[in-house]
Design a protein around this motif. Structure first.
Motif, PDB file in Angstrom:
ATOM      1  N   TYR A  86     -20.780   3.849  -3.370  1.00 33.11           N
ATOM      2  CA  TYR A  86     -19.782   3.464  -4.366  1.00 33.11           C
ATOM      3  C   TYR A  86     -18.997   2.209  -3.970  1.00 33.11           C
ATOM      4  O   TYR A  86     -18.715   1.980  -2.789  1.00 33.11           O
ATOM      5  CB  TYR A  86     -18.767   4.600  -4.551  1.00 33.11           C
ATOM      6  N   ALA A  87     -18.629   1.439  -4.966  1.00 34.00           N
ATOM      7  CA  ALA A  87     -17.657   0.352  -4.789  1.00 34.00           C
ATOM      8  C   ALA A  87     -16.939   0.169  -6.110  1.00 34.00           C
ATOM      9  O   ALA A  87     -17.482   0.473  -7.184  1.00 34.00           O
ATOM     10  CB  ALA A  87     -18.349  -0.939  -4.375  1.00 34.00           C
ATOM     11  N   ALA A  88     -15.713  -0.340  -6.013  1.00 33.75           N
ATOM     12  CA  ALA A  88     -14.889  -0.533  -7.204  1.00 33.75           C
ATOM     13  C   ALA A  88     -14.746  -2.015  -7.508  1.00 33.75           C
ATOM     14  O   ALA A  88     -14.813  -2.861  -6.615  1.00 33.75           O
ATOM     15  CB  ALA A  88     -13.514   0.093  -6.999  1.00 33.75           C
ATOM     16  N   ARG A  89     -14.511  -2.329  -8.783  1.00 32.61           N
ATOM     17  CA  ARG A  89     -14.284  -3.726  -9.157  1.00 32.61           C
ATOM     18  C   ARG A  89     -12.922  -4.200  -8.656  1.00 32.61           C
ATOM     19  O   ARG A  89     -12.736  -5.377  -8.378  1.00 32.61           O
ATOM     20  CB  ARG A  89     -14.318  -3.873 -10.684  1.00 32.61           C
ATOM     21  N   ASP A  90     -11.969  -3.294  -8.563  1.00 34.17           N
ATOM     22  CA  ASP A  90     -10.594  -3.678  -8.288  1.00 34.17           C
ATOM     23  C   ASP A  90     -10.074  -2.935  -7.062  1.00 34.17           C
ATOM     24  O   ASP A  90     -10.362  -1.753  -6.884  1.00 34.17           O
ATOM     25  CB  ASP A  90      -9.733  -3.319  -9.510  1.00 34.17           C
ATOM     26  N   VAL A  91      -9.294  -3.621  -6.234  1.00 41.50           N
ATOM     27  CA  VAL A  91      -8.808  -3.005  -5.004  1.00 41.50           C
ATOM     28  C   VAL A  91      -7.919  -1.792  -5.291  1.00 41.50           C
ATOM     29  O   VAL A  91      -7.926  -0.811  -4.548  1.00 41.50           O
ATOM     30  CB  VAL A  91      -8.068  -4.040  -4.126  1.00 41.50           C
ATOM     31  N   THR A  92      -7.159  -1.841  -6.377  1.00 39.93           N
ATOM     32  CA  THR A  92      -6.267  -0.722  -6.662  1.00 39.93           C
ATOM     33  C   THR A  92      -7.059   0.556  -6.955  1.00 39.93           C
ATOM     34  O   THR A  92      -6.634   1.649  -6.617  1.00 39.93           O
ATOM     35  CB  THR A  92      -5.341  -1.038  -7.856  1.00 39.93           C
ATOM     36  N   ASN A  93      -8.223   0.374  -7.566  1.00 41.56           N
ATOM     37  CA  ASN A  93      -9.081   1.523  -7.839  1.00 41.56           C
ATOM     38  C   ASN A  93      -9.571   2.142  -6.528  1.00 41.56           C
ATOM     39  O   ASN A  93      -9.573   3.358  -6.344  1.00 41.56           O
ATOM     40  CB  ASN A  93     -10.270   1.063  -8.690  1.00 41.56           C
ATOM     41  N   ALA A  94      -9.995   1.270  -5.598  1.00 40.40           N
ATOM     42  CA  ALA A  94     -10.461   1.768  -4.297  1.00 40.40           C
ATOM     43  C   ALA A  94      -9.329   2.476  -3.560  1.00 40.40           C
ATOM     44  O   ALA A  94      -9.525   3.522  -2.932  1.00 40.40           O
ATOM     45  CB  ALA A  94     -10.998   0.609  -3.470  1.00 40.40           C
ATOM     46  N   LEU A  95      -8.134   1.932  -3.636  1.00 42.83           N
ATOM     47  CA  LEU A  95      -6.996   2.531  -2.937  1.00 42.83           C
ATOM     48  C   LEU A  95      -6.597   3.874  -3.545  1.00 42.83           C
ATOM     49  O   LEU A  95      -6.150   4.776  -2.843  1.00 42.83           O
ATOM     50  CB  LEU A  95      -5.813   1.567  -2.941  1.00 42.83           C
ATOM     51  N   GLN A  96      -6.784   3.979  -4.860  1.00 45.76           N
ATOM     52  CA  GLN A  96      -6.494   5.272  -5.495  1.00 45.76           C
ATOM     53  C   GLN A  96      -7.395   6.352  -4.927  1.00 45.76           C
ATOM     54  O   GLN A  96      -6.970   7.482  -4.713  1.00 45.76           O
ATOM     55  CB  GLN A  96      -6.687   5.166  -7.014  1.00 45.76           C
ATOM     56  N   HIS A  97      -8.634   5.979  -4.672  1.00 51.68           N
ATOM     57  CA  HIS A  97      -9.577   6.933  -4.084  1.00 51.68           C
ATOM     58  C   HIS A  97      -9.099   7.347  -2.702  1.00 51.68           C
ATOM     59  O   HIS A  97      -9.155   8.526  -2.331  1.00 51.68           O
ATOM     60  CB  HIS A  97     -10.959   6.295  -4.000  1.00 51.68           C
ATOM     61  N   LEU A  98      -8.600   6.376  -1.945  1.00 54.42           N
ATOM     62  CA  LEU A  98      -8.114   6.701  -0.607  1.00 54.42           C
ATOM     63  C   LEU A  98      -6.916   7.650  -0.689  1.00 54.42           C
ATOM     64  O   LEU A  98      -6.838   8.636   0.040  1.00 54.42           O
ATOM     65  CB  LEU A  98      -7.723   5.418   0.129  1.00 54.42           C
ATOM     66  N   ARG A  99      -6.005   7.373  -1.601  1.00 54.39           N
ATOM     67  CA  ARG A  99      -4.836   8.256  -1.737  1.00 54.39           C
ATOM     68  C   ARG A  99      -5.245   9.664  -2.155  1.00 54.39           C
ATOM     69  O   ARG A  99      -4.693  10.654  -1.699  1.00 54.39           O
ATOM     70  CB  ARG A  99      -3.848   7.665  -2.745  1.00 54.39           C
ATOM     71  N   ALA A 100      -6.253   9.714  -3.046  1.00 51.69           N
ATOM     72  CA  ALA A 100      -6.679  11.019  -3.560  1.00 51.69           C
ATOM     73  C   ALA A 100      -7.349  11.860  -2.485  1.00 51.69           C
ATOM     74  O   ALA A 100      -7.280  13.087  -2.507  1.00 51.69           O
ATOM     75  CB  ALA A 100      -7.622  10.822  -4.743  1.00 51.69           C
ATOM     76  N   THR A 101      -8.048  11.202  -1.561  1.00 55.51           N
ATOM     77  CA  THR A 101      -8.800  11.949  -0.559  1.00 55.51           C
ATOM     78  C   THR A 101      -8.116  11.933   0.794  1.00 55.51           C
ATOM     79  O   THR A 101      -8.610  12.514   1.746  1.00 55.51           O
ATOM     80  CB  THR A 101     -10.219  11.361  -0.379  1.00 55.51           C
ATOM     81  N   HIS A 102      -6.980  11.224   0.851  1.00 55.21           N
ATOM     82  CA  HIS A 102      -6.333  11.022   2.147  1.00 55.21           C
ATOM     83  C   HIS A 102      -5.849  12.340   2.742  1.00 55.21           C
ATOM     84  O   HIS A 102      -5.254  13.162   2.065  1.00 55.21           O
ATOM     85  CB  HIS A 102      -5.142  10.081   1.997  1.00 55.21           C
ATOM     86  N   ARG A 103      -6.151  12.484   3.984  1.00 51.80           N
ATOM     87  CA  ARG A 103      -5.626  13.609   4.741  1.00 51.80           C
ATOM     88  C   ARG A 103      -4.941  13.017   5.954  1.00 51.80           C
ATOM     89  O   ARG A 103      -5.295  11.925   6.393  1.00 51.80           O
ATOM     90  CB  ARG A 103      -6.753  14.533   5.186  1.00 51.80           C
TER      91      ARG A 103
END
Lengths: 189, 43
Positions: free
Chosen positions: A76-93
């Motif tokens: 996976y890759a996102a077009r926008d950095v904010t989208n990628a960061l949202q994924h990190l926040r969602a899965t962040h432990r």
């Protein structure tokens, strides 16, 4: 006879990685599955269809090459950095915690540009690809919880093994800070 | 990562390999040059 490709240059998108210590050294890894990304060799996607955890996430049940348009597989890759960061926040432990899937534990999270090629499923906000390799790595100096990362320079140096530019993002940690600092280049492709 | 619904499937074959090449290995020590042969004047 194979058909002509649609593109003759790699697609470049954003993604986030966990940073792991492995027997081979410090490695990038996928945030969710913790698959280590090899150094100076492409990572090729593999469908985890049949994996009991994946069955509930809209994955195709029959085995196939990744990516498959009807499945959820691929790199996976996102077009926008904010989208990628949202994924990190969602899965962040919290760092050093175990996800159950991980055999090793991440000690930091980084983000960057990733080259994608091979068969690619193009989606509204990103891509799922057959092959991938990091193109540029950004190492935040703070965690998402705003904790300072004391060994950020060591992390950056060890990630230089990938042979691509590695840049420390001094003084930033949260997604909004990172998006602001990376502003002009926040859309990689 | 939420990237939305698939729109199309494409094939990407980059002309330039996105994977950086290995650093070149150190050059092996050069073999000593052969001594110049003595030129023998023609009889």
């Amino acid at each position: 006879v194979t058909g002509a490709p649609d593109y003759i240059a790699a697609i470049v998108g954003w993604r986030v990685w966990a940073v792991l210590d492995t027997d081979d050294g410090t490695r990038l890894a996928s945030v969710y599955y913790r698959v280590p990304w090899p150094v100076r060799h492409r990572l090729s996607g593999e469908c985890f269809a049949g994996n009991g955890l994946s069955r509930f996430l809209g994955w195709h049940s029959e085995g196939h090459l990744a990516p498959n348009r009807e499945c959820q597989c691929g790199i996976y890759a996102a077009r926008d950095v904010t989208n990628a960061l949202q994924h990190l926040r969602a899965t962040h432990r919290p760092l050093h915690s175990s996800s159950g899937l991980a055999r090793t534990k991440p000690f930091h999270y980084v983000l960057g540009w990733v080259s994608l090629w091979g068969d690619v499923v193009e989606c509204r906000a990103g891509w799922r690809a057959e092959h991938a390799y990091p193109q540029r790595i950004f190492v935040p100096a703070r965690t998402l919880a705003s904790e300072s990362v004391t060994d950020v320079e060591t992390i950056a140096e060890s990630l230089a093994d990938y042979g691509v530019p590695v840049e420390i993002l001094a003084g930033v940690g949260t997604g909004s800070e990172i998006a602001r600092v990376l502003g002009p280049q926040a859309r990689a492709a | 990562m939420e990237i939305g619904k698939p729109e199309r499937q494409i094939t990407v074959e980059p002309l330039e390999d996105p994977v950086p090449r290995e650093m070149p290995a150190e050059e092996p020590e050069r073999a000593p040059a052969e001594p110049e042969r003595e030129t023998v004047p023609a009889a």
